[in-house]
Write a protein that holds these residues in place. Structure first.
Motif, mmCIF file in Angstrom:
data_model
loop_
_atom_site.group_PDB
_atom_site.id
_atom_site.type_symbol
_atom_site.label_atom_id
_atom_site.label_comp_id
_atom_site.label_asym_id
_atom_site.label_seq_id
_atom_site.Cartn_x
_atom_site.Cartn_y
_atom_site.Cartn_z
ATOM 1 N N SER A 49 35.712 7.632 -60.194
ATOM 2 C CA SER A 49 34.678 8.023 -59.229
ATOM 3 C C SER A 49 33.486 7.082 -59.298
ATOM 4 N N MET A 50 33.130 6.687 -60.498
ATOM 5 C CA MET A 50 31.971 5.817 -60.669
ATOM 6 C C MET A 50 32.155 4.463 -59.989
ATOM 7 N N PRO A 53 28.764 10.095 -57.683
ATOM 8 C CA PRO A 53 28.221 10.742 -58.883
ATOM 9 C C PRO A 53 29.247 11.677 -59.514
ATOM 10 N N VAL A 54 29.150 11.848 -60.826
ATOM 11 C CA VAL A 54 30.101 12.663 -61.584
ATOM 12 C C VAL A 54 29.349 13.736 -62.354
ATOM 13 N N VAL A 55 29.865 14.958 -62.286
ATOM 14 C CA VAL A 55 29.393 16.061 -63.121
ATOM 15 C C VAL A 55 30.558 16.456 -64.019
ATOM 16 N N GLY A 114 22.032 12.395 -67.081
ATOM 17 C CA GLY A 114 20.858 12.410 -66.209
ATOM 18 C C GLY A 114 20.576 11.087 -65.547
ATOM 19 N N GLU A 115 21.259 10.007 -65.990
ATOM 20 C CA GLU A 115 21.072 8.686 -65.379
ATOM 21 C C GLU A 115 22.365 8.149 -64.751
ATOM 22 N N GLN A 116 23.477 8.298 -65.448
ATOM 23 C CA GLN A 116 24.758 7.789 -64.957
ATOM 24 C C GLN A 116 25.796 8.892 -64.789
ATOM 25 N N GLN A 154 23.772 3.923 -60.380
ATOM 26 C CA GLN A 154 23.658 3.490 -61.771
ATOM 27 C C GLN A 154 25.008 3.551 -62.496
ATOM 28 N N ALA A 155 25.828 4.525 -62.131
ATOM 29 C CA ALA A 155 27.160 4.595 -62.731
ATOM 30 C C ALA A 155 28.013 3.409 -62.293
ATOM 31 N N LEU A 156 27.923 3.027 -61.028
ATOM 32 C CA LEU A 156 28.681 1.880 -60.526
ATOM 33 C C LEU A 156 28.244 0.601 -61.231
ATOM 34 N N ALA A 157 26.941 0.412 -61.397
ATOM 35 C CA ALA A 157 26.449 -0.787 -62.083
ATOM 36 C C ALA A 157 26.940 -0.819 -63.532
ATOM 37 N N ASN A 158 26.927 0.323 -64.207
ATOM 38 C CA ASN A 158 27.398 0.391 -65.585
ATOM 39 C C ASN A 158 28.897 0.102 -65.665
ATOM 40 N N ALA A 159 29.657 0.629 -64.712
ATOM 41 C CA ALA A 159 31.102 0.406 -64.714
ATOM 42 C C ALA A 159 31.428 -1.072 -64.488
ATOM 43 N N ARG A 160 30.688 -1.726 -63.612
ATOM 44 C CA ARG A 160 30.918 -3.166 -63.383
ATOM 45 C C ARG A 160 30.714 -3.969 -64.666
#
Length: 373
Positions: free
Chosen positions: A282-283, A288-290, A307-309, A341-347
């Protein structure tokens, strides 16, 4: 390097879909992206295994998945399980043999009570696999210690997705959050909880509205049987593997499409004590992921900042999930920020290409990879 990659597969999409492309032939993409020569074997075509290998020898053998390849399932659903003699043969082909484990090895007493079959896996693996595999990738961080106590080397390998599937999208805060996955007994309370009505949708995966599941079934049944009934030709085998990978990748693309147009993706509590593939998947599309906070797994919790990613909820508690979703709808821009922010972290940390490179470096150096800043 020259690598033999052994992939366990199911014969019908209704069963195969439980194992995402990211835990399947995505590893082949990562190995080839690093410049390695890869020969693929499917357990569904094991009758041809020795013909395909011939007199070749390899630097490494990767076997995915060493637990499910031992499982006993009906013949219409899965190929016969591999045996200890099969693993012994693979051990003659390369000095390094890597076994990939896609589920938790050690479960809670309540898990064993609900699914007794889970208790069969470790004894089978210790008997048939352990004497012949030198290194293990495990998805549950706690299993590193268990495997090391058996005398083998192990590394924790959290979720990852090939770069070509990454794309940005926007969450739809006017739609419910979605869960795509198995709705087994312990998850029924989430579907039935009145506070989650209108906030959570159990959604069918995107590929079901297309002919592709039928294409998968055709490829793995009549086409495969006809292939194995004929004379082995390398060109035919290469074409079969390439077609299987293309079909799998397209099915995965459709699954990713099915995660979009929602408030968020939900990762519900599961038997496996790590983030399910849907979290990272999903990221990589900016969704967004819960997720439930996986108990007793501190490294898993460090993967994504709460709370951020990602948003985490504690316990197996529908009301706490509802509170997190209500917060997503209430706080303007929160869903979009989480997704970005999750997408940036995953990249940066969670591409298949990066994860495979980390595993190869670990095999060479023994240095444990780092999966966060």
């Amino acid at each position: 390097m020259k690598i033999l990659y052994v992939q366990h597969d199911m014969l019908v999409w209704a069963s195969a879909r439980q194992w995402s492309y990211t835990t399947h032939l995505a590893y082949v993409e990562g190995l080839r992206a690093a410049g390695h020569e890869v020969l693929v074997l499917f357990t569904s075509c094991w009758a041809w295994a020795r013909k395909i290998v011939g007199d070749q020898r390899f630097d490494q053998v990767w076997i995915n998945d060493v637990t499910h390849s031992l499982g006993q399932r009906p013949a219409w659903e899965a190929p016969p399980s591999l045996t200890e003699s099969d693993f012994a043969w693979l051990a003659t082909l390369a000095p390094v043999r890597l076994g990939i484990v896609m589920e938790t090895l050690h479960y809670d007493p309540a898990d064993y009570a609900e699914v007794p079959e889970l208790g069969r896996r470790v004894p089978l693996m210790q008997r048939a696999v352990l004497p012949h595999v030198t290194h293990f990738c495990v998805v549950d961080e706690m299993d590193v210690r268990h495997v090391e106590n058996w005398g083998a080397q192990a590394v924790w390998t959290p979720c990852h997705v090939p770069q070509r599937f990454f794309r940005a999208s926007r969450p739809n805060v006017d739609r419910p959050a979605v869960f795509i996955g198995s709705g087994y007994a312990r998850r029924a309370k989430y579907l039935q909880n009145p506070r989650l009505a209108g906030l959570l949708e159990f959604r069918a995966s995107g590929e079901h509205a297309t002919p592709l599941p039928g294409v998968f079934d055709q490829l793995n049944n009549p086409v495969r049987r006809e292939l194995l009934a004929g004379e082995y030709r390398q060109a035919d085998w290469t074409n079969f593997v390439d077609t299987a990978q293309q079909v799998r990748a397209k099915l995965f693309d459709l699954f990713l499409d099915g995660l979009s147009n929602a408030l968020a993706t939900i990762n519900l509590p599961s038997f496996v004590k790590t983030y399910a593939g849907r979290v990272c998947e999903s990221m990589v599309i900016g969704q967004p992921v819960v997720s439930w906070r996986v108990p007793g797994r501190p490294q898993t919790e460090r993967l994504f900042r709460d709370g951020e990613q990602i948003l985490l909820f504690d316990g197996d508690d529908p009301d706490r999930l509802a509170a997190a979703l209500e917060r997503l709808k209430r706080e303007s821009g929160l869903a979009q920020r989480l997704g970005e922010q999750a997408l940036a972290n995953a990249r940066k940390h969670h591409t298949t290409e990066h994860r495979v490179a980390q595993v190869l470096a670990w095999i060479q150096t023994g240095i444990t990879p780092k999966y966060w800043d």
